[in-house]
Design an enzyme around this catalytic site. Sequence first.
Site, PDB file in Angstrom:
ATOM      1  N   LYS A   1       0.863  -1.180   0.000  1.00 18.71           N
ATOM      2  CA  LYS A   1       0.000   0.000   0.000  1.00 18.71           C
ATOM      3  C   LYS A   1       0.900   1.230   0.000  1.00 18.71           C
ATOM      4  CE  LYS A   1      -1.824   2.995   2.099  1.00 18.71           C
ATOM      5  NZ  LYS A   1      -1.828   4.490   1.858  1.00 18.71           N
TER       6      LYS A   1
ATOM      7  N   GLU B   1      10.112   2.209  10.551  1.00 17.84           N
ATOM      8  CA  GLU B   1      11.113   3.263  10.391  1.00 17.84           C
ATOM      9  C   GLU B   1      10.348   4.573  10.426  1.00 17.84           C
ATOM     10  OE1 GLU B   1      13.800   5.381   7.043  1.00 17.84           O
ATOM     11  OE2 GLU B   1      13.518   3.228   6.801  1.00 17.84           O
TER      12      GLU B   1
ATOM     13  N   CYS C   1      14.257  10.964   6.127  1.00 22.47           N
ATOM     14  CA  CYS C   1      14.175  10.585   7.538  1.00 22.47           C
ATOM     15  C   CYS C   1      15.518  10.726   8.246  1.00 22.47           C
ATOM     16  CB  CYS C   1      13.647   9.169   7.680  1.00 22.47           C
ATOM     17  SG  CYS C   1      14.667   7.917   6.871  1.00 22.47           S
TER      18      CYS C   1
ATOM     19  N   GLU D   1       9.789  17.264  14.128  1.00 21.94           N
ATOM     20  CA  GLU D   1      10.266  16.925  12.791  1.00 21.94           C
ATOM     21  C   GLU D   1       9.565  17.805  11.755  1.00 21.94           C
ATOM     22  OE1 GLU D   1      11.310  12.907  10.334  1.00 21.94           O
ATOM     23  OE2 GLU D   1       9.269  13.058  11.118  1.00 21.94           O
TER      24      GLU D   1
END
Length: 522
Positions: free
Chosen positions: A197, A272, A306, A403
């Site tokens: 997905k 992650e 990331c 973030e």
Amino acid sequence: MTQIDAPQTRHPNQLLAEELRRTRLAGGLRHFIGGQWVDSQGGATFEAHSPIDNSLLTTVARGDEADIDRAARAAHDAFQLWKEVGGAERRRLLHKIADLIEARAGEIAVLESLDTGQAIRFMKSAATRGAENFRFYADRAPGAGDGQSLPAPGFLNYTLRQPIGPVGVITPWNTPFMLSTWKIAPALAAGCTVVHKPAEWSPVSATLLAEIMDEAGLPAGVHNLVHGLGESAGKALTEHPLIQAIAFVGETTTGSAIMRQGAQTLKRVHFELGGKNPVVVFGDADLDRALDAVVFMIYSLNGERCTSSSRVLVQEGIYDEFTARIAERARNIRVGDPLDPETEIGPLVHPRHLEKVMSYFGAAREEGATIAAGGERVGESGNYVSPTLFTGARNDMRIAQEEIFGPVLTAIPFSDEAEALSLANDVQYGLAAYLWTNDLTRAHRFAHGLQAGMIWVNSENVRHLPTPFGGVKNSGIGRDGGDYSFDFYMETKNVAISLGTHKAARLGVGTPPVVTPREAGE
């Protein structure tokens, strides 16, 4: 407001993009389930837009619970055969996939730039890295089930690994092609089947990858693709009882939701997640090399990475000069059309993400930081933002804790090693960290104290595929890379063979006591 210069002539990447929009994308994107390209059972679709100008890129089948159920059942049925396919044959198929990825490298790069806004100069490597991922795990497929011999007195113990079953792979919108191969290749090498997905903001390259795997001869149902939204298709995938594990790359809050959704069926999860990664620069470092690495690791890939080093911690004696050099470099970075080979930063992936990133410009001012470079939108159309540097920041500010996931860097001074380590660890995340110093003893000592899953000393992020990749704290669970991926996609089984020399305990071999009715009732 900085403007984007319009190109005087159209270059080959733009011409190819126009052709691909007319041909590949005009008819829309469908699911790939059980070896067939299908629409959603309910007929629903959603629109995907290009971040270059937010124009309609294509329509996409919008999967729901019924589509996920169909894909999960196809993966379950295919697993009964795929798990018996030998490692040599899996190796052959995965190398064939890698060959086809390399053959379509130009198409992959252009579609990835068109879909995500990533500069073509970086997406040129998307196919190369994707192919490398498949080749790396192709060569490990024959030994994926290998275990250990663990003899003990009276026994011969040995372990083996077996594929866990159908797995769900949910991939993000930043560099989606490479990250999809990073998850799917080891799953296939291990003998698992997959329901993929992709992120709804960048669905295009997932369709291309499914085409390539089908062309390579991957058996029907081994890889299935279902497009859709996280709250419907994603949720259905994480809750489906036939799916044994979920591999997810994305935001920390979404990871928490997936863990909750998969709890009832005891899903194995690999996450992650987010990062607020520090790069620590001591005064004794090679400052020219450190500058290059700092600028590259936050401003390349539009800062949507990331492992980006989004906090730079600089020793006080060099802070002013070093941050001034960063600001100068940031102001010189070329922002523009991602299909232009000269562009260094393209548009952010989606208008909502642009709004999020830009909201931190006001937050920085409110908290007392200085915008030393950038801090503005670029152009009037598309999702462009200028490379930004915040100086005079403290670690308790939002710009240092949250973030941002854009080309935005927060610079914080420190006095000594103890303070630097405290600042580096004082966030909820722990994915990656970077350290610049020429003091060898300090380098080892500091690296041991950092709360991060991956640490680079005197280097930017240079990936070595056999090494473990993953984070600690709110940055994730588990590790990718090398055999670490097989630890997730496979079960380890121990077999104990008796050599016939041990004595088992014996019960019930004596004369049983006589129990009278009265005694039995007492």
